[in-house]
Design a protein around this motif. Structure first.
Motif, short mmCIF file in Angstrom:
data_model
loop_
_atom_site.label_atom_id
_atom_site.label_comp_id
_atom_site.label_asym_id
_atom_site.label_seq_id
_atom_site.Cartn_x
_atom_site.Cartn_y
_atom_site.Cartn_z
N TYR A 51 27.44 63.34 63.91
CA TYR A 51 26.32 63.88 64.69
C TYR A 51 25.01 63.78 63.87
N LYS A 52 25.08 64.13 62.61
CA LYS A 52 23.90 63.99 61.75
C LYS A 52 24.33 63.89 60.30
N THR A 53 23.43 63.51 59.46
CA THR A 53 23.60 63.34 58.01
C THR A 53 24.69 62.33 57.70
N LYS A 54 25.68 62.74 56.92
CA LYS A 54 26.67 61.79 56.44
C LYS A 54 28.08 62.29 56.73
N VAL A 55 28.91 61.35 57.17
CA VAL A 55 30.32 61.63 57.37
C VAL A 55 31.11 60.58 56.62
N THR A 56 32.18 61.00 55.98
CA THR A 56 33.02 60.05 55.24
C THR A 56 34.48 60.33 55.54
N ASN A 57 35.24 59.27 55.75
CA ASN A 57 36.70 59.41 55.84
C ASN A 57 37.33 58.35 54.95
N GLU A 58 38.61 58.15 55.11
CA GLU A 58 39.32 57.24 54.21
C GLU A 58 38.99 55.78 54.48
N VAL A 59 38.35 55.52 55.59
CA VAL A 59 38.06 54.14 55.98
C VAL A 59 36.60 53.77 55.77
N ALA A 60 35.69 54.67 56.10
CA ALA A 60 34.28 54.32 56.13
C ALA A 60 33.40 55.55 55.93
N SER A 61 32.11 55.27 55.81
CA SER A 61 31.10 56.33 55.82
C SER A 61 30.11 56.04 56.93
N LEU A 62 29.54 57.09 57.44
CA LEU A 62 28.55 56.98 58.51
C LEU A 62 27.32 57.77 58.10
N PHE A 63 26.18 57.06 58.05
CA PHE A 63 24.93 57.68 57.67
C PHE A 63 24.03 57.79 58.89
N ILE A 64 23.52 58.97 59.12
CA ILE A 64 22.67 59.23 60.28
C ILE A 64 21.40 59.93 59.79
N PRO A 65 20.24 59.29 59.98
CA PRO A 65 19.00 59.93 59.52
C PRO A 65 18.64 61.13 60.39
N ALA A 66 17.64 61.85 59.96
CA ALA A 66 17.28 63.10 60.62
C ALA A 66 16.87 62.89 62.09
N ASP A 67 16.19 61.79 62.38
CA ASP A 67 15.75 61.58 63.77
C ASP A 67 16.89 61.08 64.67
N ARG A 68 18.00 60.71 64.08
CA ARG A 68 19.22 60.27 64.79
C ARG A 68 19.01 59.07 65.70
N LYS A 69 17.95 58.33 65.51
CA LYS A 69 17.69 57.16 66.36
C LYS A 69 18.42 55.93 65.87
N SER A 70 19.09 56.04 64.75
CA SER A 70 19.90 54.94 64.26
C SER A 70 21.05 55.51 63.45
N SER A 71 21.99 54.65 63.13
CA SER A 71 23.08 55.05 62.25
C SER A 71 23.57 53.82 61.52
N THR A 72 24.22 54.03 60.39
CA THR A 72 24.72 52.92 59.58
C THR A 72 26.17 53.17 59.23
N LEU A 73 27.00 52.24 59.61
CA LEU A 73 28.40 52.27 59.23
C LEU A 73 28.53 51.54 57.90
#
Lengths: 107, 114
Positions: A51-73
């Motif tokens: 949903y926001k900020t950073k999430v990490t699991n055993e496979v990947a990380s997901l980065f979401i900036p504060a405005d949430r208009k983009s994300s990076t796998l």
């Protein structure tokens, strides 16, 4: 129409970190961002969600900036078996997929 | 645990013949169900989705129809197949309509219309 935009394709090499960016300019307050991976002749499978900020699991990380208009796998140290199509999804009741990013890992 | 079954895995049908693809979900009640088609080298196209028995929405006008005769059964049909109906058909389910709900996919049916 899909709510996301991604690069059509990317190439990388084994052992490298791969970052795939997705644009979702019209994301709503309650929307989550979900990434799926699809191998040929298989259905997509869930990789990660955030949903926001950073999430990490055993496979990947997901980065979401504060405005949430983009994300990076981010896929750390990819291998040949990571060659697949990756979909970024902001779903509603319809679950509409975009074109995805075709990732090709080279030896 | 929940599972989704889709069959057949492959199908070769002549133009003008009928089609029936079946999808069933086990281990959950009142799932939201989806049918997708993927042409060779292309993305996933949503064909139909259903939030309940006899509640089916069509996304793309075409030669196909869908039915949901039971809570966990979703059927994709055609009366007369066209060449352009060839593709990889996927059934999926999700527990809710919420944005953070994961979708689970079946193994797919590779349909070739000849």
């Amino acid at each position: 129409l899909a709510k996301t935009t991604q690069p059509i394709s990317m190439d990388s090499y084994e052992g490298q970190e791969v970052n795939i960016t997705c644009s979702h300019n019209n994301i709503a307050t309650n929307d989550y961002i979900t990434w799926y991976q699809q191998f040929p002749s298989q259905g997509p499978r869930f990789i990660i969600q955030g949903y926001k900020t950073k999430v990490t699991n055993e496979v990947a990380s997901l980065f979401i900036p504060a405005d949430r208009k983009s994300s990076t796998l981010s896929l750390p140290r990819v291998s040949l078996s990571d060659t697949a199509v990756y979909y970024c999804l902001v779903r509603d009741d319809k679950i509409i997929f975009g074109k995805g990013t075709r990732l090709h890992i080279l030896p | 645990s929940q599972t989704i079954h889709q069959w057949p895995a492959t199908l070769v049908q002549p133009v003008g013949s009928p089609l029936s693809l079946e999808c069933t979900v086990e281990g959950t009640s009142n799932p939201n169900l989806y049918w997708y088609r993927q042409a060779a080298g292309r993305g996933l196209q949503l064909l139909f989705y259903s939030i309940g028995i006899d509640q089916i929405s069509s996304e793309v006008p075409q030669n196909l129809s869908a039915s949901r005769p039971q809570d966990r059964q979703f059927i994709l049909s055609s009366k007369k197949l066209l060449l352009s109906d060839s593709g990889f058909y996927l059934c999926a389910w999700s527990l809710t309509l919420a944005s953070n709900t994961e979708a689970f996919f079946g193994q797919g049916t590779r349909l070739t219309v000849v």
